[in-house]
Design a protein around this motif. Structure first.
Motif, PDB file in Angstrom:
ATOM      1  N   HIS A  13      42.256  50.420  50.422  1.00 43.46           N
ATOM      2  CA  HIS A  13      41.079  49.732  49.898  1.00 43.46           C
ATOM      3  C   HIS A  13      41.004  48.306  50.437  1.00 43.46           C
ATOM      4  O   HIS A  13      39.935  47.846  50.870  1.00 43.46           O
ATOM      5  N   LEU A  14      42.127  47.600  50.435  1.00 47.78           N
ATOM      6  CA  LEU A  14      42.156  46.231  50.939  1.00 47.78           C
ATOM      7  C   LEU A  14      41.816  46.178  52.427  1.00 47.78           C
ATOM      8  O   LEU A  14      41.102  45.274  52.876  1.00 47.78           O
ATOM      9  N   VAL A  15      42.327  47.133  53.188  1.00 47.76           N
ATOM     10  CA  VAL A  15      42.034  47.180  54.617  1.00 47.76           C
ATOM     11  C   VAL A  15      40.546  47.416  54.848  1.00 47.76           C
ATOM     12  O   VAL A  15      39.919  46.757  55.698  1.00 47.76           O
ATOM     13  N   GLU A  34      38.751  35.210  49.789  1.00 50.19           N
ATOM     14  CA  GLU A  34      37.493  35.943  49.913  1.00 50.19           C
ATOM     15  C   GLU A  34      37.736  37.449  49.894  1.00 50.19           C
ATOM     16  O   GLU A  34      36.991  38.202  49.255  1.00 50.19           O
ATOM     17  N   ILE A  35      38.763  37.880  50.597  1.00 47.92           N
ATOM     18  CA  ILE A  35      39.079  39.312  50.629  1.00 47.92           C
ATOM     19  C   ILE A  35      39.458  39.802  49.239  1.00 47.92           C
ATOM     20  O   ILE A  35      39.014  40.870  48.795  1.00 47.92           O
ATOM     21  N   ALA A  36      40.276  39.020  48.540  1.00 52.63           N
ATOM     22  CA  ALA A  36      40.675  39.407  47.184  1.00 52.63           C
ATOM     23  C   ALA A  36      39.459  39.509  46.273  1.00 52.63           C
ATOM     24  O   ALA A  36      39.330  40.469  45.494  1.00 52.63           O
ATOM     25  N   THR A  37      38.555  38.552  46.374  1.00 53.08           N
ATOM     26  CA  THR A  37      37.349  38.572  45.549  1.00 53.08           C
ATOM     27  C   THR A  37      36.508  39.799  45.837  1.00 53.08           C
ATOM     28  O   THR A  37      36.046  40.491  44.913  1.00 53.08           O
ATOM     29  N   ARG A  38      36.301  40.079  47.129  1.00 52.33           N
ATOM     30  CA  ARG A  38      35.497  41.246  47.516  1.00 52.33           C
ATOM     31  C   ARG A  38      36.157  42.546  47.064  1.00 52.33           C
ATOM     32  O   ARG A  38      35.470  43.522  46.766  1.00 52.33           O
ATOM     33  N   ALA A  39      37.475  42.553  47.041  1.00 56.68           N
ATOM     34  CA  ALA A  39      38.200  43.762  46.648  1.00 56.68           C
ATOM     35  C   ALA A  39      38.323  43.910  45.137  1.00 56.68           C
ATOM     36  O   ALA A  39      38.760  44.953  44.645  1.00 56.68           O
ATOM     37  N   GLY A  40      37.962  42.844  44.418  1.00 58.55           N
ATOM     38  CA  GLY A  40      38.038  42.897  42.967  1.00 58.55           C
ATOM     39  C   GLY A  40      39.407  42.565  42.413  1.00 58.55           C
ATOM     40  O   GLY A  40      39.742  42.980  41.295  1.00 58.55           O
ATOM     41  N   PHE A  41      40.207  41.810  43.184  1.00 55.50           N
ATOM     42  CA  PHE A  41      41.551  41.446  42.759  1.00 55.50           C
ATOM     43  C   PHE A  41      41.664  39.934  42.593  1.00 55.50           C
ATOM     44  O   PHE A  41      40.867  39.173  43.165  1.00 55.50           O
ATOM     45  N   ALA A  42      42.671  39.519  41.838  1.00 54.99           N
ATOM     46  CA  ALA A  42      43.028  38.109  41.809  1.00 54.99           C
ATOM     47  C   ALA A  42      43.629  37.738  43.162  1.00 54.99           C
ATOM     48  O   ALA A  42      44.189  38.589  43.865  1.00 54.99           O
ATOM     49  N   ASN A  43      43.536  36.468  43.530  1.00 54.32           N
ATOM     50  CA  ASN A  43      43.975  36.030  44.856  1.00 54.32           C
ATOM     51  C   ASN A  43      45.423  36.410  45.139  1.00 54.32           C
ATOM     52  O   ASN A  43      45.766  36.909  46.201  1.00 54.32           O
TER      53      ASN A  43
END
Length: 200
Positions: A13-15, A34-43
């Motif tokens: 999912h992260l990839v 930014e990637i964490a935000t888009r993925a729905g995760f905390a940084n």
């Protein structure tokens, strides 16, 4: 009872999120936050899966390479020789929005591979796989009489890789001059040259 986490699914999912962020916003815009935000995760949630943006870029490139391989496997199924070679090249060429987005991942990876031995080795392994496939299709084409031009097959493969991979750069930078139709036309012209014996 603690919640079970599918770590492989989360990495994938992260990839997937990463390569789309890089493709649309560039490598500089693809921060870990930014990637964490888009993925729905905390940084900080990315650290157990990818220690750095470089690791994510390498994984994203491999994901794109795998996607291309899945397409080539499907498009060349039941084909051989020139037809298989054409289908293979079409999947590498940036002929639609999906493949143009993939090119936007490949280009920054190439830049990193210039100075990163691990990424350079990763790229070399992937290209060796493609070379072997293309050489196999060329041998089939010669066996079937679909190619009669007497050229060293490794030189043919080098030309086709230069053409298809170079098109990834040009289609991103100069889309009006490297439209899908123009890319296909250039490929067909080369394949036609391979079919014909040179005049005596």
């Amino acid at each position: 009872m603690p919640k079970l986490v599918d770590h492989d699914a989360r990495r994938l999912h992260l990839v997937k999120v990463t390569w789309r962020v890089i493709a649309r916003e560039g490598i500089d815009g693809a921060t870990m936050r930014e990637i964490a935000t888009r993925a729905g995760f905390a940084n900080g949630a990315l650290k157990p899966y990818f220690g750095s943006k470089d690791e994510l870029l390498a994984a994203s490139f491999q994901h794109v390479f795998n996607l291309t391989n899945e397409r080539t496997e499907q498009s060349t199924a039941g084909l051989r020789g020139v037809e298989a070679l054409r289908a293979f090249c079409h999947e590498v060429l940036p002929l639609d929005e999906q493949r143009i987005l993939e090119a936007r991942i490949v280009i920054p990876f190439w830049q990193k591979a210039l100075t990163d031995p691990d990424k350079a080795q990763q790229h070399e392994q992937d290209m060796n796989q493609w070379r072997a496939q293309m050489l196999g299709y060329l041998q089939q084409a010669r066996d079937d009489g679909g190619i009669t031009r007497q050229l060293d097959d490794i030189q043919v493969v080098r030309h086709l890789l230069s053409t298809t991979m170079g098109a990834q750069i040009m289609a991103v930078l100069y889309p009006a001059e490297f439209s899908p139709a123009q890319q296909v036309e250039a490929l067909e012209a080369y394949l036609e040259m391979l079919r014909q014996a040179p005049p005596e």
